[in-house]
Enzyme design. Structure first.
Site, PDB file in Angstrom:
ATOM      1  N   ARG A   1      21.623 114.121 -50.396  1.00 39.94           N
ATOM      2  CA  ARG A   1      22.674 114.802 -51.173  1.00 39.94           C
ATOM      3  C   ARG A   1      23.967 114.624 -50.385  1.00 39.94           C
ATOM      4  O   ARG A   1      24.086 115.126 -49.263  1.00 39.94           O
ATOM      5  CB  ARG A   1      22.331 116.278 -51.351  1.00 39.94           C
ATOM      6  CG  ARG A   1      23.499 117.081 -51.875  1.00 39.94           C
ATOM      7  CD  ARG A   1      23.103 118.438 -52.378  1.00 39.94           C
ATOM      8  NE  ARG A   1      22.440 118.317 -53.665  1.00 39.94           N
ATOM      9  CZ  ARG A   1      22.245 119.327 -54.503  1.00 39.94           C
ATOM     10  NH1 ARG A   1      22.663 120.541 -54.192  1.00 39.94           N
ATOM     11  NH2 ARG A   1      21.634 119.149 -55.650  1.00 39.94           N
TER      12      ARG A   1
ATOM     13  N   HIS B   1      23.844 112.635 -60.626  1.00 39.49           N
ATOM     14  CA  HIS B   1      22.761 113.556 -60.237  1.00 39.49           C
ATOM     15  C   HIS B   1      21.538 113.134 -61.063  1.00 39.49           C
ATOM     16  O   HIS B   1      21.114 113.835 -61.991  1.00 39.49           O
ATOM     17  CB  HIS B   1      23.178 114.997 -60.529  1.00 39.49           C
ATOM     18  CG  HIS B   1      22.324 116.037 -59.863  1.00 39.49           C
ATOM     19  ND1 HIS B   1      21.275 115.714 -59.004  1.00 39.49           N
ATOM     20  CD2 HIS B   1      22.357 117.400 -59.915  1.00 39.49           C
ATOM     21  CE1 HIS B   1      20.719 116.831 -58.590  1.00 39.49           C
ATOM     22  NE2 HIS B   1      21.352 117.867 -59.116  1.00 39.49           N
TER      23      HIS B   1
ATOM     24  N   GLN C   1      18.437 115.414 -61.736  1.00 42.15           N
ATOM     25  CA  GLN C   1      18.704 116.476 -62.698  1.00 42.15           C
ATOM     26  C   GLN C   1      18.487 115.949 -64.122  1.00 42.15           C
ATOM     27  O   GLN C   1      17.835 116.600 -64.949  1.00 42.15           O
ATOM     28  CB  GLN C   1      20.153 116.971 -62.523  1.00 42.15           C
ATOM     29  CG  GLN C   1      20.537 118.087 -63.460  1.00 42.15           C
ATOM     30  CD  GLN C   1      19.799 119.378 -63.145  1.00 42.15           C
ATOM     31  OE1 GLN C   1      19.791 119.829 -62.008  1.00 42.15           O
ATOM     32  NE2 GLN C   1      19.185 119.996 -64.143  1.00 42.15           N
TER      33      GLN C   1
ATOM     34  N   ASP D   1      28.144 122.643 -67.043  1.00 43.11           N
ATOM     35  CA  ASP D   1      28.012 122.601 -65.584  1.00 43.11           C
ATOM     36  C   ASP D   1      29.160 123.449 -65.028  1.00 43.11           C
ATOM     37  O   ASP D   1      30.090 123.807 -65.768  1.00 43.11           O
ATOM     38  CB  ASP D   1      28.130 121.122 -65.131  1.00 43.11           C
ATOM     39  CG  ASP D   1      27.952 120.911 -63.628  1.00 43.11           C
ATOM     40  OD1 ASP D   1      27.542 121.860 -62.925  1.00 43.11           O
ATOM     41  OD2 ASP D   1      28.228 119.783 -63.162  1.00 43.11           O
TER      42      ASP D   1
ATOM     43  N   CYS E   1      22.579 122.896 -65.455  1.00 42.94           N
ATOM     44  CA  CYS E   1      21.850 122.409 -64.275  1.00 42.94           C
ATOM     45  C   CYS E   1      21.631 123.517 -63.248  1.00 42.94           C
ATOM     46  O   CYS E   1      20.720 123.412 -62.431  1.00 42.94           O
ATOM     47  CB  CYS E   1      22.614 121.245 -63.649  1.00 42.94           C
ATOM     48  SG  CYS E   1      24.347 121.642 -63.311  1.00 42.94           S
TER      49      CYS E   1
ATOM     50  N   ARG F   1      12.323 120.225 -62.459  1.00 43.09           N
ATOM     51  CA  ARG F   1      12.789 119.401 -61.329  1.00 43.09           C
ATOM     52  C   ARG F   1      11.596 119.025 -60.457  1.00 43.09           C
ATOM     53  O   ARG F   1      11.460 117.897 -59.990  1.00 43.09           O
ATOM     54  CB  ARG F   1      13.819 120.184 -60.481  1.00 43.09           C
ATOM     55  CG  ARG F   1      15.128 120.516 -61.186  1.00 43.09           C
ATOM     56  CD  ARG F   1      15.988 119.285 -61.406  1.00 43.09           C
ATOM     57  NE  ARG F   1      16.262 118.569 -60.184  1.00 43.09           N
ATOM     58  CZ  ARG F   1      17.234 118.868 -59.310  1.00 43.09           C
ATOM     59  NH1 ARG F   1      18.054 119.858 -59.557  1.00 43.09           N
ATOM     60  NH2 ARG F   1      17.409 118.149 -58.210  1.00 43.09           N
TER      61      ARG F   1
HETATM   62  N1  NVA Z   1      28.519 119.370 -60.556  1.00 46.58           N
HETATM   63  C1  NVA Z   1      27.821 120.277 -59.672  1.00 46.58           C
HETATM   64  C2  NVA Z   1      26.351 120.174 -59.871  1.00 46.58           C
HETATM   65  C3  NVA Z   1      25.521 121.145 -59.069  1.00 46.58           C
HETATM   66  C4  NVA Z   1      24.041 120.925 -59.255  1.00 46.58           C
HETATM   67  C5  NVA Z   1      28.195 119.960 -58.240  1.00 46.58           C
HETATM   68  O1  NVA Z   1      28.325 118.769 -57.903  1.00 46.58           O
HETATM   69  O2  NVA Z   1      28.372 120.889 -57.438  1.00 46.58           O
HETATM   70  N1   CP Z   2      20.808 121.811 -60.033  1.00 49.24           N
HETATM   71  C1   CP Z   2      20.763 121.615 -58.714  1.00 49.24           C
HETATM   72  O1   CP Z   2      20.791 120.466 -58.224  1.00 49.24           O
HETATM   73  O2   CP Z   2      20.659 122.739 -57.965  1.00 49.24           O
HETATM   74  P1   CP Z   2      20.869 122.841 -56.385  1.00 49.24           P
HETATM   75  O3   CP Z   2      22.314 122.512 -56.114  1.00 49.24           O
HETATM   76  O4   CP Z   2      20.521 124.245 -56.036  1.00 49.24           O
HETATM   77  O5   CP Z   2      19.964 121.854 -55.714  1.00 49.24           O
END
Ligand code: NVA
Ligand code: CP
Length: 310
Positions: A105, A132, A135, A227, A268, A296
């Site tokens: 990540r 992502h 997701q 989101d 998400c 997930r």
């Molecule tokens: N768009 C959000 C998704 C979180 C799962 C982010 O990147 O923080």
């Molecule tokens: N939706 C998602 O990726 O959640 P987290 O940021 O908690 O991993």
């Protein structure tokens, strides 16, 4: 043997993705019936690199490895200081000697690309500023469970045209689900992703559209998805974005604008009640957000097994 990575939705073909969704449903059914770990990945280790926080992604990858008989190691920002203590490529070259699979990540998508270029084991994008994909896998698994078939369905994505929207656009194009994105000017999805999504459509009849009109996007939609307005790393923009995105809040009124009483709501997570979504919608009967979160786990188990050729 060539190593397969999953940095974005388009890294798997349509058939591979459908196969993955099918397997994910079977793994879920098996887990819910028996609840016993398998021995498929006995002795295997997953290294999870995190430059940002996570609840769902980290827990589901770690629990998934446990359920498959393997093990996961968490490498947070303070542990490895990716790119500062040593370059991403060297991190991948080290990890490849010890573990069987890497998840990452990251802030910049280029970092997960750098990891994959130097890695001799599969690398999975666990969220970047571009995509992502895990997701989207879980979301489309949720759609299969809910609707049975993806063809002819329409998702209205209301909000920021960021990583989550990008992966939904690409998976919509790949699997034949129409996607209409609505958000404020200046926050539309990357035009290159929109083009790539349209190029994936092939002979299916999906329609990919981008607008600034939330009600127009919602018309006829089977799913309304949103989101957060400020993604991880954009916290300083939170207040400014809240004002800009206010007309794109998902309310019961916007759900009614689909014209379909059976429309479901997806997110998400994490969600901010009262910002991008009204509490009545998030906690209401049409919301499937915790099914998405549950899935997930199983979608990622299917992905890990596929990438490891198991
Ligand atoms: N768009 C959000 C998704 C979180 C799962 C982010 O990147 O923080
Ligand atoms: N939706 C998602 O990726 O959640 P987290 O940021 O908690 O991993």
């Amino acid at each position: 043997m060539t190593v397969r990575h999953y940095l974005g939705v388009a890294d798997l073909s349509r058939d591979e993705t459908l196969e993955m969704l099918d397997r994910a449903c079977k793994l879920k059914a098996k887990w819910l019936k028996r609840g016993r770990p398998s021995k498929k990945l006995r002795g295997a280790t997953l290294a999870g690199i995190y430059e940002k926080p996570s609840l769902r992604t980290r827990t589901t990858f770690e629990a998934g490895m446990t359920q498959l008989g393997g093990h996961a190691v968490y490498l947070g920002p303070a542990d490895i200081q990716l790119g500062q203590r040593e370059p991403a490529g060297d991190v991948a070259r080290n990890l490849s000697r010890w573990v069987q699979i890497i998840t990452a990540r990251v802030f910049a998508h280029g970092t997960v690309v750098d990891l994959s270029c130097a890695s001799s084991v599969p690398v999975i994008n666990a969220l970047s500023d571009r995509e992502h994909p895990c997701q989207a896998l879980a979301d489309f698994m949720t759609l299969v469970e809910h609707f049975g078939d993806l063809k002819g369905r329409k998702i209205a994505f209301i909000g920021d045209g960021n990583n989550v929207a990008h992966s939904l656009l690409l998976m919509g194009g790949l699997l034949g689900t129409s996607i209409a994105v609505a958000g404020p000017e200046g926050y539309a999805p990357d035009p290159a992703i929109v083009e790539q999504s349209r190029a994936l459509i092939g002979c299916n009849r999906a329609q990919i559209t981008v607008t600034t009109d939330a009600a127009e996007a919602a018309a006829g939609a089977d799913v309304v998805y949103t989101d957060v307005w400020a993604s991880m790393g954009q916290e300083s923009e939170q207040e400014a974005r809240a004002a800009i995105f206010e007309p794109y809040k998902v309310t019961e009124g916007l759900l009614a604008a689909t014209g379909k009483p059976e429309t479901i709501f997806m997110h998400c997570l994490p969600a901010h009640r009262g910002d991008e979504v009204a509490a009545a919608v998030l906690d209401g009967p049409r919301s499937v957000v915790f099914e998405q979160a549950e899935n997930r786990l199983h979608a990622q188990k299917a992905l890990i097994l596929f990438l490891l050729g198991k």
